[in-house]
Scaffold this motif. Structure first.
Motif, short mmCIF file in Angstrom:
data_model
loop_
_atom_site.label_atom_id
_atom_site.label_comp_id
_atom_site.label_asym_id
_atom_site.label_seq_id
_atom_site.Cartn_x
_atom_site.Cartn_y
_atom_site.Cartn_z
N VAL A 160 0.84 -1.20 0.00
CA VAL A 160 0.00 0.00 0.00
C VAL A 160 0.88 1.25 0.00
O VAL A 160 0.61 2.22 -0.72
CB VAL A 160 -0.95 0.00 1.21
CG1 VAL A 160 -1.73 1.33 1.29
CG2 VAL A 160 -1.92 -1.16 1.14
N TRP A 161 1.94 1.22 0.81
CA TRP A 161 2.89 2.34 0.84
C TRP A 161 3.46 2.60 -0.55
O TRP A 161 3.50 3.75 -1.02
CB TRP A 161 4.00 2.04 1.84
CG TRP A 161 5.17 2.97 1.76
CD1 TRP A 161 6.33 2.78 1.09
CD2 TRP A 161 5.27 4.27 2.36
NE1 TRP A 161 7.17 3.86 1.25
CE2 TRP A 161 6.54 4.78 2.02
CE3 TRP A 161 4.43 5.03 3.17
CZ2 TRP A 161 6.98 6.03 2.44
CZ3 TRP A 161 4.86 6.28 3.59
CH2 TRP A 161 6.11 6.76 3.24
N ASP A 162 3.90 1.55 -1.21
CA ASP A 162 4.47 1.70 -2.55
C ASP A 162 3.43 2.26 -3.52
O ASP A 162 3.76 3.03 -4.43
CB ASP A 162 5.00 0.36 -3.05
CG ASP A 162 6.23 -0.11 -2.28
OD1 ASP A 162 6.93 0.75 -1.71
OD2 ASP A 162 6.49 -1.32 -2.25
N ASP A 163 2.16 1.88 -3.31
CA ASP A 163 1.09 2.37 -4.17
C ASP A 163 0.89 3.88 -3.97
O ASP A 163 0.63 4.61 -4.94
CB ASP A 163 -0.20 1.62 -3.85
CG ASP A 163 -1.32 1.94 -4.83
OD1 ASP A 163 -1.09 1.80 -6.04
OD2 ASP A 163 -2.41 2.34 -4.39
N ILE A 164 0.99 4.34 -2.73
CA ILE A 164 0.87 5.78 -2.46
C ILE A 164 1.91 6.55 -3.28
O ILE A 164 1.59 7.53 -3.97
CB ILE A 164 1.08 6.08 -0.96
CG1 ILE A 164 0.02 5.40 -0.11
CG2 ILE A 164 1.08 7.58 -0.71
CD1 ILE A 164 0.24 5.57 1.39
N LEU A 165 3.16 6.10 -3.19
CA LEU A 165 4.24 6.81 -3.87
C LEU A 165 4.10 6.70 -5.38
O LEU A 165 4.39 7.66 -6.11
CB LEU A 165 5.60 6.26 -3.42
CG LEU A 165 5.90 6.36 -1.91
CD1 LEU A 165 7.32 5.93 -1.64
CD2 LEU A 165 5.68 7.78 -1.40
N ALA A 166 3.64 5.55 -5.86
CA ALA A 166 3.48 5.35 -7.30
C ALA A 166 2.44 6.29 -7.88
O ALA A 166 2.54 6.70 -9.05
CB ALA A 166 3.10 3.90 -7.59
#
Length: 497
Positions: free
Chosen positions: A369-375
């Motif tokens: 989810v964190w990586d999705d935020i940044l993406a």
């Protein structure tokens, strides 16, 4: 010292007994709790506010006396950071300034602001906002606007921008209002700035632009903020557009067409979803999840797309209880509810997802989810940053932890509060890396201009079974010394709580 400060604040302010507060501090000096009358910033703020209630002139005189004596005063130890001056600190001036503004003592509040400026003390945005609100309420719009512009170091600040927008609308300055509106939009869409347009700014912007640019200008601004920026809509703004904005020579057909556009974009969320959210919260207080879900599903019966914030109420309930099955049940409702995946950088839904996956032992999913935020180019909230670091620590993967911590350190929006880096310290200690935990305090906190608080020190000393030995580590002692603290004293505080 701190007991005296707390007691003077809790009793003498309420009673407005300035002389009594001073007498109490003098007794603290005799008892050895204070080195001198003005040795505590907390007590200084308390005694000034006590005087301000009953004798504003005496409060100013006392502050000026404190300032006059300030060159001879020694720096004092802070419980949460490095040594500080007992008088020339923001909390003393900001506290008195806010207090005076809230009690409609304009001259006194302006005098405090002047003294702060003369002595190089930076008051906070909340104190400026309180004074601006008072000036505006008393009819001095130009003075309020000048005060906002006199503190560029506080910008961009969405609350001050909201005040300024309202004032510009009242003053009839269309060019300045449009410029401020465009600046807010630009800051909101720039991840490096980290400013988030609030419902308050939406309201003031629509009202101001309605006065200055007419009906179409107000509607265009509303549609852009709600549809394109996902700012939370408000029923009062829609009512204002319908009933209080001058339509000029616009035809009734044109007005009806534009208002239909407003209602279509809003999806009547402002009129319906707020009441549903309240109903959901009421059911959850009584642990009636089925009724809460039923209330949520009512939105779909009216073809209202659910915002992430309302959906998150149930997700957060399950996360708090570490209920994996319940969390998955609510996640499964998303397609049925047509949840709008909010695009605003302050999307609290992401924080709840990270928290939920972490607390239900699916930490790898939390990091996804964190990586999705940044993406998606969004700015993770401070809560998301702390939660993902917690997840990394429990996951036990040092490489992932270092990657995430590095992302937070490198970003302008990253780690601007002590809580985020406290989570980083805890995570590093969970994977057995005291050296990296200490690096947070030695290198990263100064880099981010963040002061460690008691929770930070508490975490450093108590997060694992090696706590006592850890407190004796030379690196730990060096870090405490850097901030003027003693690990022995804090360890004693922790173990005797």
């Amino acid at each position: 010292m701190w007991n005296f400060a707390r007691r003077s604040q809790s009793s003498t302010i309420i009673l407005g007994n300035g002389p009594g507060a001073l007498a109490y501090l003098d007794a603290a000096v005799v008892a050895g709790a204070l080195e001198h009358r003005f040795a505590s910033p907390v007590a200084n703020r308390a005694v000034l506010e006590a005087f301000a209630q009953s004798n504003p002139g005496a409060a100013i005189a006392l502050l000026e006396e404190m300032i006059r004596l300030s060159p001879s005063m020694q720096m004092v130890h802070s419980r949460t950071g490095p040594p500080e001056h007992p008088v020339l600190v923001p909390q003393v001036f900001s506290g008195l300034m806010t207090h005076c503004s809230q009690h409609r003592k304009l001259d006194l509040a302006l005098k405090v602001a002047e003294l702060a400026k003369l002595n190089g003390v930076a008051v906070d945005a909340a104190a400026i906002g309180a004074l601006v609100g008072l000036q505006r309420a008393m009819g001095d719009r130009d003075g309020a606007l000048d005060l906002i512009y006199a503190h560029p170091e506080l910008q961009p600040n969405i609350n001050l921008m909201s005040y300024a927008m309202d004032i510009l609308g009242e003053l009839g300055d269309r060019d300045a209002a449009v410029g401020l509106y465009n600046a807010a939009i630009e800051a909101h869409t720039n991840p490096a700035v980290g400013l988030v347009i609030t419902r308050q700014f939406l309201t003031t912007a629509v009202r101001a632009l309605g006065r200055l640019s007419g009906f179409d200008g107000a509607v265009d601004a509303y549609l852009h903020m709600v549809r394109d920026l996902d700012v939370q809509p408000s029923a009062s703004v829609i009512i204002h557009l319908e009933d209080h904005v001058d339509r000029g020579t616009l035809s009734s057909e044109h007005v009806a067409r534009r208002m239909a556009e407003v209602h279509r974009v809003t999806g009547t969320v402002a009129l319906a979803e707020e009441s549903v959210a309240w109903e959901i919260e009421r059911h959850l207080v009584h642990n009636d999840v089925d009724k809460a879900i039923s209330a949520l599903l009512q939105l779909r019966k009216h073809d209202i797309p659910t915002t992430g914030s309302t959906w998150s109420l149930l997700l957060n309930y399950m996360a708090e209880r570490r209920d994996a099955a319940g969390f998955d049940r609510i996640m499964a409702l998303r397609p049925q509810l047509a949840v709008r995946w909010m695009k605003s950088p302050d999307d609290a839904t992401y924080a709840v997802l990270i928290k939920g996956y972490s607390r239900t032992d699916r930490r790898a999913k939390a990091i996804e989810v964190w990586d999705d935020i940044l993406a998606h180019g969004s700015i993770p909230s401070a809560q998301s940053q702390a939660s993902v670091l917690d997840a990394c620590g429990f996951l036990g993967d040092l490489a992932v932890l270092q990657r995430v911590a590095g992302q937070i350190e490198a970003a302008p929006w990253g780690g601007t509060d002590a809580n985020t880096w406290t989570s980083a310290v805890e995570a590093y200690l969970r994977v057995g890396r005291l050296d990296l935990a200490l690096d947070v305090g030695q290198r990263i906190l100064p880099l981010k201009n963040v002061q460690p608080d008691l929770k930070f020190w508490d975490t450093l000393l108590t997060v694992n079974s090696r706590s006592l030995a850890q407190s004796r580590d030379p690196g730990v002692h060096a870090l405490f010394a850097k901030y003027g603290q003693s690990s022995d004293q804090i360890w004693a505080t922790i173990t005797t709580r």
